[in-house]
Design a protein around this motif. Structure first.
Motif, PDB file in Angstrom:
ATOM      1  N   PHE A 165      -2.274   0.540  -3.208  1.00  0.00           N
ATOM      2  CA  PHE A 165      -1.508  -0.526  -3.837  1.00  0.00           C
ATOM      3  C   PHE A 165      -0.443  -1.072  -2.890  1.00  0.00           C
ATOM      4  O   PHE A 165      -0.173  -2.268  -2.857  1.00  0.00           O
ATOM      5  CB  PHE A 165      -0.863  -0.005  -5.131  1.00  0.00           C
ATOM      6  CG  PHE A 165      -0.224  -1.065  -5.960  1.00  0.00           C
ATOM      7  CD1 PHE A 165      -0.983  -1.870  -6.790  1.00  0.00           C
ATOM      8  CD2 PHE A 165       1.150  -1.282  -5.894  1.00  0.00           C
ATOM      9  CE1 PHE A 165      -0.394  -2.863  -7.556  1.00  0.00           C
ATOM     10  CE2 PHE A 165       1.742  -2.273  -6.652  1.00  0.00           C
ATOM     11  CZ  PHE A 165       0.973  -3.069  -7.491  1.00  0.00           C
ATOM     12  N   SER A 166       0.104  -0.206  -2.077  1.00  0.00           N
ATOM     13  CA  SER A 166       1.168  -0.606  -1.146  1.00  0.00           C
ATOM     14  C   SER A 166       0.694  -1.651  -0.136  1.00  0.00           C
ATOM     15  O   SER A 166       1.501  -2.412   0.404  1.00  0.00           O
ATOM     16  CB  SER A 166       1.720   0.609  -0.410  1.00  0.00           C
ATOM     17  OG  SER A 166       0.689   1.248   0.321  1.00  0.00           O
ATOM     18  N   GLU A 205      -6.230   2.353 -10.166  1.00  0.00           N
ATOM     19  CA  GLU A 205      -5.466   1.408 -10.995  1.00  0.00           C
ATOM     20  C   GLU A 205      -6.345   0.263 -11.488  1.00  0.00           C
ATOM     21  O   GLU A 205      -6.282  -0.132 -12.633  1.00  0.00           O
ATOM     22  CB  GLU A 205      -4.295   0.851 -10.181  1.00  0.00           C
ATOM     23  CG  GLU A 205      -3.347  -0.004 -10.961  1.00  0.00           C
ATOM     24  CD  GLU A 205      -2.519   0.778 -11.965  1.00  0.00           C
ATOM     25  OE1 GLU A 205      -2.158   0.187 -13.003  1.00  0.00           O
ATOM     26  OE2 GLU A 205      -2.230   1.963 -11.733  1.00  0.00           O
ATOM     27  N   VAL A 255      -8.431  -0.098  -6.241  1.00  0.00           N
ATOM     28  CA  VAL A 255      -7.011  -0.129  -5.885  1.00  0.00           C
ATOM     29  C   VAL A 255      -6.364   1.141  -6.442  1.00  0.00           C
ATOM     30  O   VAL A 255      -6.453   1.425  -7.632  1.00  0.00           O
ATOM     31  CB  VAL A 255      -6.311  -1.380  -6.456  1.00  0.00           C
ATOM     32  CG1 VAL A 255      -4.830  -1.376  -6.092  1.00  0.00           C
ATOM     33  CG2 VAL A 255      -6.987  -2.648  -5.934  1.00  0.00           C
ATOM     34  N   ASN A 303      -3.007   3.556  -7.017  1.00  0.00           N
ATOM     35  CA  ASN A 303      -1.560   3.542  -7.188  1.00  0.00           C
ATOM     36  C   ASN A 303      -1.121   4.985  -7.442  1.00  0.00           C
ATOM     37  O   ASN A 303      -1.498   5.569  -8.456  1.00  0.00           O
ATOM     38  CB  ASN A 303      -1.174   2.634  -8.358  1.00  0.00           C
ATOM     39  CG  ASN A 303       0.309   2.393  -8.438  1.00  0.00           C
ATOM     40  OD1 ASN A 303       1.049   2.694  -7.506  1.00  0.00           O
ATOM     41  ND2 ASN A 303       0.747   1.835  -9.557  1.00  0.00           N
TER      42      ASN A 303
END
Length: 107
Positions: free
Chosen positions: A14-15, A44, A37, A39
């Motif tokens: 996610f970053s 996520e 994705v 997280n």
């Protein structure tokens, strides 16, 4: 589930979105297919190319229609069918009305 487990090498942190890599990630999805994705090490969401998403939603809609059709057919009773001629008679529809149907403007 096997599909998801087989794609663990296709994860995106996610970053990466916070680091301005969204365009790069989207290009990779278009090129190579779905990405999961992550997280905090937890899935996520899943990014899929638009054409795959459209196919999935079309397939989903088709499956819903098939389920409705199967449900209706499970209660089908041929003896309760009403001939079209009987419906026409009940609603005062003539053969001329049917032949001229193409000329009728619907509101």
């Amino acid at each position: 589930m096997t599909y998801i487990l087989g794609t663990t090498n296709k994860t995106v942190p996610f970053s990466a979105f916070n680091e301005g890599k969204a365009a790069e990630i989207f290009a990779e999805v278009r090129r190579s297919g779905p990405r999961i994705v992550m997280n905090h090490n937890t899935p996520e969401c899943v990014l899929v190319p638009m054409n795959e998403y459209e196919m999935m939603t079309a397939d989903h809609d088709d499956m819903k229609l098939m389920a409705v059709a199967q449900e209706r057919l499970s209660h089908f009773d041929r003896s309760k069918l009403i001939p079209a001629e009987e419906i026409y008679r009940e609603f005062g529809i003539t053969q001329e009305d049917i032949e001229n149907w193409e000329d009728v403007e619907l509101e």
